[in-house]
Design a protein around this motif. Structure first.
Motif, PDB file in Angstrom:
ATOM      1  N   LEU A 373      37.486  31.529  60.753  1.00  0.00           N
ATOM      2  CA  LEU A 373      36.351  30.593  60.595  1.00  0.00           C
ATOM      3  C   LEU A 373      35.146  31.280  60.835  1.00  0.00           C
ATOM      4  N   ILE A 374      35.026  31.740  62.088  1.00  0.00           N
ATOM      5  CA  ILE A 374      33.573  32.151  62.252  1.00  0.00           C
ATOM      6  C   ILE A 374      33.112  33.237  61.307  1.00  0.00           C
ATOM      7  N   GLY A 375      33.876  33.951  60.705  1.00  0.00           N
ATOM      8  CA  GLY A 375      33.559  35.039  59.774  1.00  0.00           C
ATOM      9  C   GLY A 375      33.059  34.429  58.409  1.00  0.00           C
ATOM     10  N   LEU A 376      33.676  33.336  58.168  1.00  0.00           N
ATOM     11  CA  LEU A 376      33.353  32.369  56.991  1.00  0.00           C
ATOM     12  C   LEU A 376      31.990  31.944  57.276  1.00  0.00           C
ATOM     13  N   ALA A 377      31.831  31.311  58.284  1.00  0.00           N
ATOM     14  CA  ALA A 377      30.632  30.613  58.728  1.00  0.00           C
ATOM     15  C   ALA A 377      29.227  31.674  58.574  1.00  0.00           C
ATOM     16  N   ARG A 378      29.690  32.900  59.166  1.00  0.00           N
ATOM     17  CA  ARG A 378      28.415  33.915  59.272  1.00  0.00           C
ATOM     18  C   ARG A 378      28.157  34.368  57.877  1.00  0.00           C
ATOM     19  N   ALA A 379      29.284  34.579  57.041  1.00  0.00           N
ATOM     20  CA  ALA A 379      28.952  35.002  55.644  1.00  0.00           C
ATOM     21  C   ALA A 379      28.158  34.041  54.978  1.00  0.00           C
ATOM     22  N   ALA A 380      28.237  32.765  55.096  1.00  0.00           N
ATOM     23  CA  ALA A 380      27.681  31.675  54.305  1.00  0.00           C
ATOM     24  C   ALA A 380      26.190  31.547  54.757  1.00  0.00           C
ATOM     25  N   ILE A 381      26.093  31.788  55.959  1.00  0.00           N
ATOM     26  CA  ILE A 381      24.570  31.817  56.750  1.00  0.00           C
ATOM     27  C   ILE A 381      23.737  32.985  56.191  1.00  0.00           C
TER      28      ILE A 381
END
Length: 578
Positions: A373-381
């Protein structure tokens, strides 16, 4: 024939809105900022979460109706990155038709650029086999035949939308659809397609069938373009419009064209809302007249004094329709076999079970979901900041879902960003309305760029950010009738709380806030104040409804395991959306 061969040029740029792109962007930005400030005031805090499925917006010159339209478009911003198609239905002011008219263009042009038309979606609703068309690509033979049909060709009675016809003249100078496109380009960004339609003389069911055929899933928004009364004295116009607003909000059709120039498309949407009662939630947002100088009166507020009560004016109002949460948007659309659109990629409900039994290796322990989940969030940012290179957040999400099917399950989430321990942005939703993976990716980008309390995050700040993802359980109504009973029932450190008086006062605290406010009385008092009520407010008759939920919070600190609360600040959970 290529995509660029049939571009419908802007017809009312320079009259209804600026023809200079910089001036147009600046005007839209001012009007959206005004609308955002109204939404942030809390006066419309009772609105559902997520992007509306449909809106009704006015179509006059921006200086007259732009702020009223912006109220709905500020809500549509929530769908940026998800909504990729807008079905825009307006009336016919210049060339009358019987039915709902498409044009044979493949794109519309505005000062902000060229927007492609979803020709394949049009053809499918018309009864032609769907094909593929895109910018710079050749139109396949089936679509070319469709576009070359003679003017005034009508769909067959067996087509998904029999009221459709091809009619170019009604689109040549019509402004009702055109004026919506720059707003859509601004709030939804690149990658948008449109289906422009002009509804002439048609029954509510006929227009409703067109909307049902093009309804789609979460990738599609329905935009109904209509003003209200025309050229009555301001005081009388307000009285007429208030009555019409009440009828629209009550799904009391048919609305007569002398009360709303876009009555035919409005009636079509109301027909769909009545058919899907319980699944669609229509809300009145706000209104004005051309004599109000751009000042919008929000739902339930009193209109301001009239500076010129005898002036003849035109009335405007905005509405939004939300689709009830369910397993997925596509699942809701399964009630309408003809509702699928060409290229629709939202049919996840048809494949989720297979995906979970397809021989993939089991998902990791829930404690290991945090890095995903953190990886997805960072990719979006990173994508929003332009730091991803050629990679896209959508590709990252697709790859993650392929390995972790639980990301495709519906869930609600909040994403919190901190910098040196201080809050930098927080956006989320309380009700599940899309897959967890998409929810987290969207909220991460919005927390970085769209939290109204902060300036957007810059690329230089990105390495300084700490990311936390909170996954919420389904809110559970609490059978409490008084404040004292609520405070006795709450579970400190575990419960997130939602309170509402059923009108304008609604707010939530995530469970993390217990770390700062461990006493139930303080916790409830601060939440009441956040909702705009006195902190000492007490009740004994159930006038305040309460729901609670729990949270699994994932942080980036190595070795941490999920738990229901993490070192928050009291304001972390607000996100400007609840």
């Amino acid at each position: 024939m290529t995509f660029t061969d049939r571009i419908r040029p802007a017809a009312v740029a320079g009259t209804f809105y600026p023809d200079d792109s910089r001036a147009l962007r600046a005007m839209i930005a001012r009007q959206l900022d005004y609308a955002r400030s109204l939404l942030a005031s809390g006066a419309l805090s009772h609105l559902p979460e997520g992007a509306p499925k449909a809106v009704i917006v006015p179509h006059a010159g921006y200086v007259y109706s732009g702020t009223t339209a912006a109220l709905a478009y500020a809500l549509l911003e929530r769908g940026r990155g998800t909504i990729r198609r807008a079905v825009i239905v307006g009336p016919t002011h210049r060339v009358a038709v019987r039915g709902v008219a498409m044009c044979r263009a493949t794109a519309f042009e505005t000062p902000l650029g060229v927007v492609p038309i979803d020709v394949a979606g049009e053809a499918k609703a018309f009864g032609y086999a769907a094909g593929a068309a895109g910018a710079g690509s050749a139109v396949d033979a089936g679509l070319q035949a469709f576009l070359n049909l003679p003017n005034n060709t009508r769909a067959s009675s067996s087509a998904p939308a029999p009221a459709l016809l091809l009619n170019d003249p009604t689109h040549v100078r019509e402004h009702a659809v055109e004026v919506q496109i720059p707003f859509l380009q601004t709030v939804l960004g690149d990658g948008l397609e449109i289906i422009p339609l002009n509804a002439g003389d048609a029954t509510p069911c006929e227009v409703g069938d067109v909307l049902r055929a093009l309804w789609g899933g979460s990738e599609t928004v329905i935009v109904i373009s209509s003003d209200l009364s025309h050229y009555h004295p301001n005081g009388y116009a307000r009285m007429l419009d208030d009555e019409t607003i009440g009828r629209i909000a009550g799904l009391d059709l048919p609305i007569h064209p002398n009360r709303a120039c876009g009555a035919y498309p409005v009636n079509g949407l109301l027909d769909v809302c009545r058919e899907r009662a319980g699944a669609l939630d229509l809300r009145f947002l706000g209104c004005s007249t051309s004599g109000d100088d751009g000042v919008v009166t929000l739902a339930d507020d009193e209109r301001p004094p009239m500076a010129r009560p005898d002036d003849s004016v035109v009335g405007y109002a905005s509405f939004a329709v939300w689709q009830a949460s369910g397993p997925s948007d596509a699942a809701a659309d399964d009630n309408d076999a003809d509702g699928d659109t060409a290229g629709d990629d939202t049919a996840d409900s048809d494949t989720t079970d297979d995906a979970n039994t397809s021989g993939r290796s089991p998902d990791p322990d829930p404690d290991d979901r945090g890095p995903v989940l953190i990886g997805l969030a960072r990719a979006a940012i990173r994508e929003r900041l332009g730091l991803n290179g050629d990679a896209s957040a959508r590709d990252a999400l697709a790859a993650a879902v392929a390995d972790h099917p639980w990301l495709d399950e519906p869930a609600a989430s909040f994403v919190t960003l901190t910098e040196h321990g201080r809050l930098r942005g927080c956006i989320g939703t309380l009700q599940a309305h899309q897959s967890l993976g998409r929810d987290v990716a969207e909220h991460a980008a919005d927390a970085a760029m769209r939290d109204p309390r902060f300036m957007p995050v810059t690329a230089m700040e990105y390495p300084l950010l700490d990311v936390e993802v909170s996954v919420l359980s389904e809110p559970e109504p609490m059978a409490v009738r008084s404040r004292a009973e609520l405070e006795r029932t709450l579970r400190p450190g575990r419960d997130g709380l939602i309170i509402s008086d059923g009108f304008r006062h609604r707010a939530t605290f995530l469970p993390q806030v217990w770390d700062e406010l461990p006493d139930p009385s303080d916790f409830v008092g601060h939440l009441l104040a956040k909702a705009g009520l006195p902190a000492g407010y007490g009740w004994n008759d159930g006038e305040i409804s309460c729901s609670r939920y729990t949270v699994t919070a994932y942080q980036e600190s190595p070795g941490e395991t999920p738990q229901t609360s993490r070192t928050p600040r009291p304001e972390r959970e607000t996100g400007g959306r609840s």
